[in-house]
Motif scaffolding. Structure first.
Motif, PDB file in Angstrom:
ATOM      1  N   GLY A 194      -6.563   0.327  -6.181  1.00  0.00           N
ATOM      2  CA  GLY A 194      -5.477  -0.587  -5.820  1.00  0.00           C
ATOM      3  C   GLY A 194      -4.564   0.002  -4.762  1.00  0.00           C
ATOM      4  O   GLY A 194      -4.168  -0.692  -3.813  1.00  0.00           O
ATOM      5  N   ILE A 195      -4.216   1.276  -4.892  1.00  0.00           N
ATOM      6  CA  ILE A 195      -3.367   1.936  -3.890  1.00  0.00           C
ATOM      7  C   ILE A 195      -4.083   1.982  -2.549  1.00  0.00           C
ATOM      8  O   ILE A 195      -3.500   1.711  -1.489  1.00  0.00           O
ATOM      9  CB  ILE A 195      -3.000   3.359  -4.347  1.00  0.00           C
ATOM     10  N   GLN A 229       3.534   0.584  -1.966  1.00  0.00           N
ATOM     11  CA  GLN A 229       2.166   0.649  -2.480  1.00  0.00           C
ATOM     12  C   GLN A 229       2.038   0.137  -3.915  1.00  0.00           C
ATOM     13  O   GLN A 229       1.151  -0.659  -4.221  1.00  0.00           O
ATOM     14  CB  GLN A 229       1.642   2.083  -2.357  1.00  0.00           C
ATOM     15  N   VAL A 233      -4.079  -1.303  -0.333  1.00  0.00           N
ATOM     16  CA  VAL A 233      -2.889  -1.805   0.356  1.00  0.00           C
ATOM     17  C   VAL A 233      -3.145  -1.795   1.860  1.00  0.00           C
ATOM     18  O   VAL A 233      -3.705  -0.836   2.405  1.00  0.00           O
ATOM     19  CB  VAL A 233      -1.656  -0.945   0.000  1.00  0.00           C
ATOM     20  N   SER A 274       0.145  -3.375  -5.138  1.00  0.00           N
ATOM     21  CA  SER A 274      -1.082  -3.199  -5.927  1.00  0.00           C
ATOM     22  C   SER A 274      -0.824  -3.446  -7.403  1.00  0.00           C
ATOM     23  O   SER A 274      -1.540  -2.939  -8.251  1.00  0.00           O
ATOM     24  CB  SER A 274      -1.648  -1.790  -5.722  1.00  0.00           C
ATOM     25  N   ALA A 284      -3.661  -4.715  -9.573  1.00  0.00           N
ATOM     26  CA  ALA A 284      -4.636  -3.671  -9.907  1.00  0.00           C
ATOM     27  C   ALA A 284      -4.098  -2.762 -11.006  1.00  0.00           C
ATOM     28  O   ALA A 284      -4.850  -2.320 -11.880  1.00  0.00           O
ATOM     29  CB  ALA A 284      -4.972  -2.849  -8.661  1.00  0.00           C
TER      30      ALA A 284
END
Length: 682
Positions: A576-577, A603, A580, A607, A610
């Protein structure tokens, strides 16, 4: 002459009229924007007040040996099933043939490869023949390096003293995977080619993946009895969904341009499937078989609770007797088997690309070509056949040698090392256990289990409504009704408390490691292989080091669940990070944001879906492990499931505990999934 300037006066406003430029939104509008937060805060405040006033009343707590009417009824259902096996047409003509067929298949394979029979004290194919056959099959489908790995691992099974149990585990795993492939591959193809079929079966697969593995055991033992049949059916239910889903994904993602070209050339649906879709999705499908195999191995060990054959039996016996050394050695054999199967199936999934490079190099003379490889495979088959013949006729090659014995000294060394570690670090481990228990587990368990049942019903509904919306609240209400119906509300709240504490620890660790991995490719390249390796280990094995360090307590189950849930949650946060937008990151950096501001303001907020998904998966992994922790003093619903298998009079209570685990898992899964979906739309 001097002049004086005065600030212009603001125009007067009528009473109640908003001043220009000042945001004075109506209270109703503010509530509509922030109603979820308001409801959540109100629910928590009301909960704390009612808990303080009504603590310990109407908790629906029952004694360990006490049984409610539903438990007695479930006992009578078990008795009815036992009597129906001889009288019911359904059992005689449907269930019993399946049970006999599966049991006969497993028994036949055992007499062929792992155990003696009534007419022969050793298996038909001795240890040398088994090693040669596995090595030849691995070389044929996965290559030389995998062959070396498989040979070493299989020999170590014998040197550890678990030859028969290891081969039994392989038999159960392979039978389950083959049956999964027979059912799952056509189903995945059908779902990929028909959206309507996919819409029908997707919720079923979701439910199968949501249910903790413990929840399968009692109902299937009720139908199929204890033994290999129930173990294999349980393993199939647990390992089928990943194969179906990955097969569907592989078939559906074949290039539309390629499919249009085949259709324009007059290709039929069958020709398109056989000549295009299956070959192009072959690598993805083999990945699905890899995931199915790993899930089957994990479940095959847990199925020892219903008398499933294999390595789960010595692990279970060692855990019950607190024999850390024996549990470590048998657990190590399971880990080696997991690594062996994972690496072999992964190598097989990459075989097409490897074969292409193999052929290219063979033209330059660097490596043998396909013809030479076929010669090697044929020669390997001849060697394997000779080994099978020798192991069938010579006792020394049929029964695995008793020396060298690596298992006994290793178990003794681990037991001695464990005693030293426990005595040396008893202060730290005791402090850690007592601190987490006093600060997190006990307060949360008191809030959940000592609140009146109707208060917790309202609290859980309010939390579901605030986080996930009406659909999450509706599912929560149904699940609450199911848990109340089982008569195990209090034990369910205790299990929920342990699960939430372990999940909190998982999310803290996953956020720290995941953000670090997402922001650094070097860190990701170092940590991700470790996480992959941890995901390879079956859940049973995590109990061994936790038991060695902390003894049979609730905290042991929490530590094992933490170790089991961290890998998947961490990888989801990292992905997820990393997902971005780089443009957003560069824009923020150009404005001079610090690293902490980048993480907290850019971030993580971008995210968040996520992160919630990571919480969902971490929570489900934790729940499945927390209930397994009933084997090592975890208490709660997991202990009741185990007690139901070991004590006949508590079978109904154990079955009710499995139902409660299912309802708890579905409730938590829906709340977190609907929350993730909502955040993804924000």
């Amino acid at each position: 002459m001097s002049t004086s300037t005065t600030a212009p006066e603001r125009p007067a406003t009528a009473a109640g009229e908003p001043t220009a430029g000042v945001d004075q939104a109506p209270p109703l509008s503010i509530f509509r924007r922030h109603w979820r937060r308001t409801v959540l805060v109100a629910v928590v405040v009301l909960w704390l007040i009612l808990w303080a006033v009504l603590k310990g009343t109407q908790t629906l707590e029952i004694g360990g040996a006490d049984k409610t009417d539903i438990h007695l009824w479930l006992n009578s259902v078990r008795d009815a099933f036992d009597s129906a096996r001889d009288t019911s047409a359904f059992f005689q003509y449907v269930v019993q043939p399946i049970t006999n067929g599966v049991n006969g298949l497993v028994t036949g394979l055992q007499s062929l490869f792992s155990q003696g029979s009534a007419t022969r004290p050793v298996p038909e194919v001795g240890w040398l023949g088994v090693v040669a056959l596995l090595a030849w099959l691995t070389f044929t489908f996965a290559g030389l390096r995998s062959t070396i790995l498989v040979t070493v691992c299989v020999l170590l099974f014998g040197f550890f003293g678990y030859w028969q149990q290891s081969i039994d585990t392989l038999i159960v795993t392979f039978v389950a995977v083959i049956l999964c492939a027979i059912v799952g591959l056509p189903l995945g193809i059908w779902m990929a080619r028909s959206p309507r079929v996919s819409a029908i079966f997707t919720p079923v697969l979701d439910l199968m993946q949501t249910l903790p593995s413990f929840a399968y055991l009692a109902p299937l033992a009720l139908v199929f009895g204890i033994g290999p049949a129930a173990a294999i059916v349980t393993t199939i239910i647990y390992s089928l969904p990943p194969l179906v889903r990955i097969t569907e994904h592989g078939i559906r993602n074949v290039s539309p341009t390629t499919l249009e070209a085949v259709t324009s050339m007059g290709g039929t649906a069958w020709q398109t499937l056989v000549k295009v879709q299956l070959p192009m999705a072959r690598r993805t499908i083999v990945v699905g078989i890899n995931q199915c195999t790993m899930a089957a191995l994990s479940m095959a060990t847990i199925a020892a609770l219903i008398n499933g054959p294999g390595l789960g039996q010595p692990v279970l016996q060692s855990l019950q007797s607190l024999d850390v050394g024996g549990a470590f050695v048998s657990g190590l054999a399971i880990v080696l088997m997991a690594v062996m199967l994972d690496r072999t199936t992964t190598a097989a999934s990459e075989r097409s690309a490897v074969a292409a490079r193999f052929q290219k190099r063979s033209r330059s003379g660097l490596m043998p070509g396909p013809r030479k490889r076929r010669t090697l495979v044929t020669a390997g088959a001849v060697v394997a056949a000779i080994a099978v013949y020798l192991s069938h006729n010579y006792l020394a090659l049929a029964k695995f040698p008793s020396s060298p014995d690596l298992g006994t000294p290793l178990a003794n060394a681990i037991s001695a090392a464990t005693q030293w570690i426990v005595s040396t670090f008893a202060g730290f481990t005791g402090w850690l256990k007592d601190t987490v228990t006093a600060l997190l587990v006990d307060p949360l368990q008191s809030l959940l289990a000592q609140s009146p049942w109707w208060v917790m019903v309202i609290v859980l509904l309010g939390v579901a409504l605030a986080l996930g919306g009406l659909r999450a609240a509706a599912v929560t209400l149904v699940c609450e009704a199911v848990i109340l119906g089982t008569g195990l509300w209090n034990e369910s709240m205790k299990t929920l408390a342990t699960t939430l504490v372990a999940t909190l620890l998982v999310i803290i660790a996953a956020m720290a490691l995941g953000v670090w991995m997402g922001r650094s490719k070097v860190v990701d390249s170092v940590i991700r292989p470790v996480l992959d390796a941890l995901q390879t280990i079956p859940s049973f094995v995590y109990l061994v080091p936790a038991l060695a360090l902390f003894g049979p307590t609730r905290f042991t189950a929490i530590i094992a669940a933490f170790c089991y849930g961290v890998p998947i949650a961490t990888k989801l946060v990292a992905d997820g990070i990393r997902g971005v937008s780089p443009v957003t990151v560069e824009a923020s950096e150009s404005m001079g944001t610090t690293s902490w501001q980048m993480i907290s303001k850019v971030q993580l907020p971008m995210s968040r879906s996520a992160v919630v998904l990571a919480a969902n998966q971490g929570l489900l992994y934790v729940l499945s492990m927390v209930v397994v922790g009933g084997l090592v003093g975890g208490g709660g619903l997991g202990y009741l499931v185990v007690a139901g298998f070991s004590q006949s009079q508590l079978f109904g209570k154990g079955l009710a505990a499995g139902i409660s685990i299912t309802a708890l898992g579905v409730m938590l899964d829906r709340i977190t999934k609907y929350t993730a979906a909502r955040l993804g739309r924000v």
